[in-house]
Design an enzyme around this catalytic site. Structure first.
Site, mmCIF file in Angstrom:
data_model
loop_
_atom_site.group_PDB
_atom_site.id
_atom_site.type_symbol
_atom_site.label_atom_id
_atom_site.label_comp_id
_atom_site.label_asym_id
_atom_site.label_seq_id
_atom_site.Cartn_x
_atom_site.Cartn_y
_atom_site.Cartn_z
ATOM 1 N N CYS A 15 -83.403 -18.440 51.809
ATOM 2 C CA CYS A 15 -84.834 -19.136 52.121
ATOM 3 C C CYS A 15 -85.491 -19.857 51.011
ATOM 4 O O CYS A 15 -86.793 -20.422 50.912
ATOM 5 C CB CYS A 15 -85.417 -17.472 51.107
ATOM 6 S SG CYS A 15 -85.254 -17.160 49.157
ATOM 7 N N ASP A 71 -77.137 -13.138 50.384
ATOM 8 C CA ASP A 71 -78.840 -13.676 50.832
ATOM 9 C C ASP A 71 -79.433 -13.789 49.185
ATOM 10 O O ASP A 71 -79.380 -12.545 48.873
ATOM 11 C CB ASP A 71 -79.074 -12.143 51.692
ATOM 12 C CG ASP A 71 -80.794 -12.403 51.623
ATOM 13 O OD1 ASP A 71 -81.074 -14.003 51.582
ATOM 14 O OD2 ASP A 71 -81.400 -11.060 52.188
ATOM 15 N N GLN A 100 -87.792 -7.650 53.725
ATOM 16 C CA GLN A 100 -87.965 -8.865 53.556
ATOM 17 C C GLN A 100 -90.049 -8.292 54.606
ATOM 18 O O GLN A 100 -89.983 -7.298 55.207
ATOM 19 C CB GLN A 100 -87.501 -8.790 55.413
ATOM 20 C CG GLN A 100 -86.259 -9.327 55.082
ATOM 21 C CD GLN A 100 -86.178 -10.668 54.149
ATOM 22 O OE1 GLN A 100 -87.327 -11.340 54.342
ATOM 23 N NE2 GLN A 100 -84.966 -10.983 53.654
#
Length: 392
Positions: free
Chosen positions: A351, A324, A234
């Site tokens: 995202c 994710d 990240q």
């Protein structure tokens, strides 16, 4: 309307990604970085059947909500979308977008920072100029100080601008709490002065380590994470902690956890004390190598990492599954696996709200109970969400 013509317009409203919206000859025109009520002169830069785009030539009157833009490259770079408004208005835009998309009533965006948060930057080189690509071309945009970057990256970038870059086409800089990694792409670069001037941990030329350690280490909440040149991590570590704390809150405790698209094992390792056993699956070999190093660095015994596509998950004994995925969202194989699993909860980190919305409708054996916005990419149009799904 004609290309390159100049018009005086009033901005009627705004879209969700930093554009003002007006009309000319009954055609919608998007004007980046403008606000409702502003009067300005624009130059038409593109036209298609459904809409046109324009560029500000002159402001005649400005909105009271406009902020001073502190970046001289804002109109050329395209990396930011909301430097012209304050953080609270940026949050409001993202809240309104998510509430409309999911028919929810969120009133908060979680974030710990606004500027200087990015721990990684990729710079392109052409004709000995180094910088970002402009938004709609491969022209190099140079700058003095990127407001989103960790200042150590800005310092190294400004040093590189004054050196001979003729043997290179790209430079990637990554930083952690204490470490700095530089990856040069090309034929050669003289690193001696660079090493003497900056505290560099690791330097690669293409895929070859030419100075220092194989990887750098980030430490979050007393957990150590190794990062190799090609590994995903990240870009905003402070807001990453917010997100992982929220994942821990959603997941609670149990016997078995599955971490799909596990990357370098960051989420699974963060939840190591909440579950008796954790399995992590990731397709990127470098990331799995990192994950297993992270396992050793933190002396963890209750996690196993497997390299492969997320669709290889077959066991059906998980209490909680964390996903994710990339911007493309979940594959149909993973959707089918999740719908047929016995997991009572799915924690979905996304995202891309649009693919999250699509997957929500496909996960027909689960209901979405919670959704929150993490401003992982402050001042940009991008939105990170974390959601909790519970079995019907």
């Amino acid at each position: 309307m004609k290309l390159n013509n100049i018009y005086e317009v009033t901005i009627d409203n705004e879209d969700d990604i930093g554009n003002g919206v007006t009309r000319i000859d009954n055609l919608v025109v998007f004007v980046p970085y403008t606000l409702s009520g502003e009067v300005l002169k624009i130059k038409i830069t593109s036209i298609n059947k459904r809409f046109a785009t324009g560029k500000v030539i002159e402001f005649i009157s400005k909105s009271k909500n406009r902020c001073e833009v502190k970046c001289s490259s804002y109109n050329e770079c395209g990396g930011c979308n909301f430097l012209h408004i304050d953080l609270e208005n940026e949050k409001l835009k993202k809240i309104n977008y998510i509430n409309k998309l999911f028919n929810t009533n969120i009133n908060e965006v979680l974030t710990n920072n606004e500027y200087n948060y990015r721990n990684k930057a990729t710079f392109h080189i052409k004709d000995n100029k180094i910088g970002y690509y402009s938004e709609k071309s491969n022209d190099i945009v140079e700058f003095d100080n990127c407001l989103l970057l960790d200042n150590r990256i800005n310092d190294i970038y400004n040093y590189l601008k004054g050196t001979d870059l003729s043997g290179l086409f790209e430079v990637i800089i990554r930083v952690t709490n204490k470490d700095t990694m530089i990856i040069f792409k090309g034929e050669k670069y003289d690193i001696n002065t660079l090493i003497n001037r900056f505290n560099i941990t690791s330097i690669y030329l293409n895929d070859k380590l030419i100075y220092g350690k194989d990887y750098i280490i980030e430490e979050i909440n007393n957990i150590k994470y190794s990062i190799y040149p090609e590994s995903f991590f990240q870009v905003n570590p402070l807001n990453m902690k917010i997100m992982y704390d929220k994942a821990k809150e959603y997941a609670l405790c149990g016997n078995n956890l599955l971490d799909l698209y596990c990357g370098t094992g960051t989420i699974g390792i963060y939840l190591k004390d909440n579950f008796k056993h954790i399995d992590g699956i990731e397709i990127n070999k470098d990331s799995i190598r990192n994950a297993n190093i992270n396992k050793k660095l933190n002396n963890i015994k209750n996690i196993d990492f497997v390299c492969g596509d997320a669709s290889i998950a077959k066991n059906n004994n998980y209490d909680v599954i964390v996903v994710d995925p990339p911007r493309s969202g979940l594959s149909m194989k993973v959707i089918d696996f999740l719908n047929n699993s016995s997991a009572s909860k799915i924690v979905y980190i996304s995202c891309n709200p649009k693919t999250l919305k699509r997957d929500l409708e496909l996960l027909n054996r689960y209901n979405m109970k919670k959704i929150e916005i993490i401003n992982m990419f402050n001042k940009t149009k991008h939105i990170e969400c974390i959601t909790l799904f519970e079995r019907k």
